[in-house]
Design a protein around this motif. Structure first.
Motif, PDB file in Angstrom:
ATOM      1  N   THR A  25       0.643  -1.125   0.250  1.00  0.00           N
ATOM      2  CA  THR A  25      -0.335  -0.350  -0.295  1.00  0.00           C
ATOM      3  C   THR A  25       0.685   1.363   0.215  1.00  0.00           C
ATOM      4  O   THR A  25       2.165   1.517   0.943  1.00  0.00           O
ATOM      5  N   HIS A  26       0.528   2.393  -0.965  1.00  0.00           N
ATOM      6  CA  HIS A  26       0.888   3.595  -1.061  1.00  0.00           C
ATOM      7  C   HIS A  26       0.495   4.048   0.361  1.00  0.00           C
ATOM      8  O   HIS A  26      -0.007   4.623   0.091  1.00  0.00           O
ATOM      9  N   THR A  27       1.623   4.451   0.717  1.00  0.00           N
ATOM     10  CA  THR A  27       1.457   5.955   2.111  1.00  0.00           C
ATOM     11  C   THR A  27       1.680   7.151   1.264  1.00  0.00           C
ATOM     12  O   THR A  27       2.466   7.521   0.925  1.00  0.00           O
ATOM     13  N   ASP A  55       2.036  11.027   2.198  1.00  0.00           N
ATOM     14  CA  ASP A  55       2.399  12.365   3.043  1.00  0.00           C
ATOM     15  C   ASP A  55       1.450  13.418   2.823  1.00  0.00           C
ATOM     16  O   ASP A  55       2.152  14.117   1.819  1.00  0.00           O
ATOM     17  N   GLU A  60       1.140  12.884  -2.542  1.00  0.00           N
ATOM     18  CA  GLU A  60       2.492  13.697  -1.951  1.00  0.00           C
ATOM     19  C   GLU A  60       2.736  14.682  -1.516  1.00  0.00           C
ATOM     20  O   GLU A  60       2.341  16.219  -2.740  1.00  0.00           O
ATOM     21  N   ASN A  87      -8.962  13.363  10.718  1.00  0.00           N
ATOM     22  CA  ASN A  87      -7.734  12.503  10.731  1.00  0.00           C
ATOM     23  C   ASN A  87      -6.032  13.189  11.436  1.00  0.00           C
ATOM     24  O   ASN A  87      -5.711  12.887  12.165  1.00  0.00           O
ATOM     25  N   GLN A  98       0.901  13.981   8.239  1.00  0.00           N
ATOM     26  CA  GLN A  98      -0.184  13.319   8.767  1.00  0.00           C
ATOM     27  C   GLN A  98      -0.094  11.780   7.138  1.00  0.00           C
ATOM     28  O   GLN A  98       0.800  12.102   6.358  1.00  0.00           O
ATOM     29  N   SER A  99      -0.568  11.322   7.128  1.00  0.00           N
ATOM     30  CA  SER A  99      -0.376  10.390   6.175  1.00  0.00           C
ATOM     31  C   SER A  99      -2.042   9.804   5.915  1.00  0.00           C
ATOM     32  O   SER A  99      -2.193   9.138   6.660  1.00  0.00           O
ATOM     33  N   THR A 100      -2.170   8.978   5.012  1.00  0.00           N
ATOM     34  CA  THR A 100      -2.544   7.856   4.366  1.00  0.00           C
ATOM     35  C   THR A 100      -2.991   7.537   3.400  1.00  0.00           C
ATOM     36  O   THR A 100      -1.487   7.728   2.348  1.00  0.00           O
ATOM     37  N   THR A 101      -3.607   6.195   3.140  1.00  0.00           N
ATOM     38  CA  THR A 101      -3.029   5.228   2.384  1.00  0.00           C
ATOM     39  C   THR A 101      -4.434   5.184   1.234  1.00  0.00           C
ATOM     40  O   THR A 101      -4.410   4.728   0.174  1.00  0.00           O
ATOM     41  N   GLU A 102      -5.084   5.947   1.798  1.00  0.00           N
ATOM     42  CA  GLU A 102      -5.982   6.508   1.089  1.00  0.00           C
ATOM     43  C   GLU A 102      -6.154   7.406  -0.838  1.00  0.00           C
ATOM     44  O   GLU A 102      -5.634   8.370  -0.032  1.00  0.00           O
ATOM     45  N   ASN A 103      -6.281   6.999  -1.600  1.00  0.00           N
ATOM     46  CA  ASN A 103      -6.319   8.238  -2.463  1.00  0.00           C
ATOM     47  C   ASN A 103      -7.184   9.111  -2.992  1.00  0.00           C
ATOM     48  O   ASN A 103      -6.831  10.393  -3.383  1.00  0.00           O
TER      49      ASN A 103
END
Length: 78
Positions: A3-5, A7, A63, A30, A15-20
């Motif tokens: 899974t691409h994180t 930032d 990103e 969040n 913050q970071s997410t794996t959601e597109n």
């Protein structure tokens, strides 16, 4: 499949997410902020995109996006 994180920052906090795709309300939540008392502004250099009144608009995440929160709560008069 890894899974691409992604930032990003909210008010200078990482913050970071794996959601597109995230909504302004999700980004605020969040970051520990209440979407009923804040709205999100995306900064791109000198350009700013306000999501005031659009808490459910999809934002395509990538990103190093930069967001700031704006409080809509009444400012106390000192």
């Amino acid at each position: 499949m890894p899974t691409h994180t992604i930032d990003y920052t909210v008010d200078g906090e990482s913050q970071s997410t794996t959601e597109n795709i995230l909504t302004p309300a999700q980004i605020l939540k969040n970051a520990g902020l209440d979407p009923s008392t804040h709205y999100l502004v995306q900064k791109e250099g000198q350009h700013q995109i306000s999501y005031q009144g659009k808490p459910d608009e999809p934002i395509h995440m990538h990103e190093h996006m930069v967001f700031v929160s704006i409080s809509t709560a009444p400012t106390p008069v000192s």
